[in-house]
Design an enzyme around this catalytic site. Sequence first.
Site, mmCIF file in Angstrom:
data_model
loop_
_atom_site.group_PDB
_atom_site.id
_atom_site.type_symbol
_atom_site.label_atom_id
_atom_site.label_comp_id
_atom_site.label_asym_id
_atom_site.label_seq_id
_atom_site.Cartn_x
_atom_site.Cartn_y
_atom_site.Cartn_z
ATOM 1 N N HIS A 92 -3.329 23.986 -2.689
ATOM 2 C CA HIS A 92 -2.202 24.670 -3.499
ATOM 3 C C HIS A 92 -2.160 25.974 -3.545
ATOM 4 O O HIS A 92 -3.562 25.958 -3.974
ATOM 5 C CB HIS A 92 -2.551 24.148 -5.006
ATOM 6 C CG HIS A 92 -0.891 24.070 -5.624
ATOM 7 N ND1 HIS A 92 -0.935 24.858 -6.449
ATOM 8 C CD2 HIS A 92 0.153 23.124 -5.703
ATOM 9 C CE1 HIS A 92 0.077 24.709 -7.084
ATOM 10 N NE2 HIS A 92 0.419 23.892 -7.082
ATOM 11 N N ASP A 133 -10.954 21.733 -8.243
ATOM 12 C CA ASP A 133 -8.963 21.583 -8.227
ATOM 13 C C ASP A 133 -8.962 19.759 -8.487
ATOM 14 O O ASP A 133 -8.300 19.448 -7.710
ATOM 15 C CB ASP A 133 -7.897 21.891 -7.406
ATOM 16 C CG ASP A 133 -6.809 22.177 -7.442
ATOM 17 O OD1 ASP A 133 -6.115 21.683 -8.692
ATOM 18 O OD2 ASP A 133 -5.869 22.536 -6.703
ATOM 19 N N GLN A 170 -4.075 16.928 -9.220
ATOM 20 C CA GLN A 170 -3.328 15.780 -8.672
ATOM 21 C C GLN A 170 -5.119 14.459 -8.778
ATOM 22 O O GLN A 170 -4.456 12.992 -8.492
ATOM 23 C CB GLN A 170 -3.163 15.693 -7.682
ATOM 24 C CG GLN A 170 -2.549 16.194 -6.534
ATOM 25 C CD GLN A 170 -0.537 16.473 -7.671
ATOM 26 O OE1 GLN A 170 -1.048 14.853 -7.645
ATOM 27 N NE2 GLN A 170 -0.507 17.803 -7.256
ATOM 28 N N LYS A 229 0.520 16.416 -15.371
ATOM 29 C CA LYS A 229 0.064 15.358 -14.331
ATOM 30 C C LYS A 229 -0.472 14.738 -14.812
ATOM 31 O O LYS A 229 -0.420 13.680 -14.011
ATOM 32 C CB LYS A 229 -0.490 16.369 -13.414
ATOM 33 C CG LYS A 229 0.627 17.568 -12.740
ATOM 34 C CD LYS A 229 0.200 18.395 -11.080
ATOM 35 C CE LYS A 229 1.329 19.038 -11.157
ATOM 36 N NZ LYS A 229 0.384 20.017 -9.641
ATOM 37 N N CYS A 270 4.348 23.716 -2.601
ATOM 38 C CA CYS A 270 3.016 25.194 -2.683
ATOM 39 C C CYS A 270 1.892 24.341 -2.073
ATOM 40 O O CYS A 270 0.601 25.386 -2.348
ATOM 41 C CB CYS A 270 2.423 24.873 -4.203
ATOM 42 S SG CYS A 270 4.242 25.017 -5.279
HETATM 43 C C1 LIG Z 1 0.196 21.686 -9.736
HETATM 44 C C2 LIG Z 1 -1.070 22.148 -8.723
HETATM 45 C C3 LIG Z 1 -1.804 22.643 -9.112
HETATM 46 C C4 LIG Z 1 -1.101 23.734 -10.480
HETATM 47 O O1 LIG Z 1 -1.088 23.098 -11.730
HETATM 48 P P1 LIG Z 1 -0.157 24.013 -12.896
HETATM 49 O O2 LIG Z 1 -0.260 22.694 -13.717
HETATM 50 O O3 LIG Z 1 1.224 24.415 -12.049
HETATM 51 O O4 LIG Z 1 -1.000 25.136 -13.203
HETATM 52 C C5 LIG Z 1 -2.928 23.531 -8.750
HETATM 53 N N1 LIG Z 1 -3.391 22.887 -7.450
HETATM 54 C C6 LIG Z 1 -2.854 20.947 -7.387
HETATM 55 C C7 LIG Z 1 -3.053 20.368 -6.240
HETATM 56 C C8 LIG Z 1 -1.794 20.895 -8.139
HETATM 57 O O5 LIG Z 1 -1.337 19.387 -7.321
#
Ligand SMILES: *Cc1c(COP(=O)(O)O)cnc(C)c1O
Length: 417
Positions: free
Chosen positions: A131, A208, A211, A234, A372
């Site tokens: 992302h 990260d 998800q 999320k 993104c």
């Molecule tokens: C949504 C997402 C982000 C960013 O999350 P924010 O809530 O916008 O800070 C980063 N990495 C992944 C894989 C995402 O799906």
Amino acid sequence: MNAPAYFHAESLDMGNKADFPILSRLVHGKRLVYLDNGATTQKPQSVIEAERRFYQESNANIHRGVHWLSQHATDLYEQGRERVRQLLNAAQANEIVFTRGTTEAINLVAQSWACSKLSPGDEIILSGLEHHSNIVPWQLACERTGAKTKVIPLNDQGELDLQQYKQMLGPRVRLVAIAHISNALGTINPVTEMTRLAHDAGALVLVDGAQAVAHQPVDVQEIGCDFYAFSGHKLYGPTGIGALYGRYDLLQAMPPWQGGGDMIRTVSFERSTYADAPQRFEAGTPNIAGVVGLAAAIDYVLDIGLERIAAHEGALLDYGTKALQAVSGVRLIGTAADKAGILSFVVDGIHPHDLGTILDTDGVAIRAGHHCAMPVMTRFGIPGTARASLALYNNRDDIDALVKAIGAAQTMFGVER
Ligand SMILES: *Cc1c(COP(=O)(O)O)cnc(C)c1O
């Protein structure tokens, strides 16, 4: 993941849509079929109620009040930290730093750790499915330090090339920053193995987890990573709140990145001294109500059980994959062997944005575009995809509605089926 015995794969419905008030509303006069969970999830009544109750009964600023209400609010805030520790199975609650979300958590590590520790010629390994939030902060840190990024390539299924990764792990690599699960493709990366390899090469690892946390159990001690970032919104929680897990010895050795109240020990005009982690990284009044809402969201998923959620979404992913593969003109992008509930696809003759707009008129909410993750789209030679992303409240009816709406769009566009 294999379905546990108590899970009936045939039901494909956890029966909890009623917990989410928004799911009973209509959009364009149709039942809302919400399949944009990779962008944000809907909130259960318990989370909405927890935030409302905080403002109604418990609101005060934290960490500095002598009065009862301030201590009460502080207790709720610190209980939220303990809930996040539990969700991630961190060793200690003081390894949890509250942030606005994944993006801010990654920027914290990039600006505090990377900018203070990296030198010209040092390397950060990223992957081809990241992302933008896990790319740009590192580019900014590289501009400031003279370090550079290297990128693990993807195969045609959207899986990382681990042979290449091993070869990239040279002596200059200081950090590996990778997604646990790709938001654009659904690929689940083997983060435990990748962490072990990085550590063998002397590099730290940031995962990260934006998800991942809502869709499968996460155990940072089992993964062995040094940092783990996620967003509350999320995970059925509020927007504007998330967390960074960091190994305590690392956090304690990192300089502050934002200055202000609550992060200091002493302040004078000559020199200030800083609080210990995690307070050192929480300057200013935080999103207290957000933490309370996040704690309620964590309770919600832990009560259901993340194993059970993963099994449900896995069964629904299988069902959806077969259903979409049966529609001629539909091509799935991202077919990793280990995959989470994300269906990214293109439809011959219909631009993803047009498809998204037409589906919306049927009440079917999906995402269209680059998600993104522009480098992923470049890798597959497409401008974007349509993406249906699953959550615990989705069921077979939602997938059927998606497939039906795609068929209607193909008819409208006069596309051969
Ligand atoms: C949504 C997402 C982000 C960013 O999350 P924010 O809530 O916008 O800070 C980063 N990495 C992944 C894989 C995402 O799906």
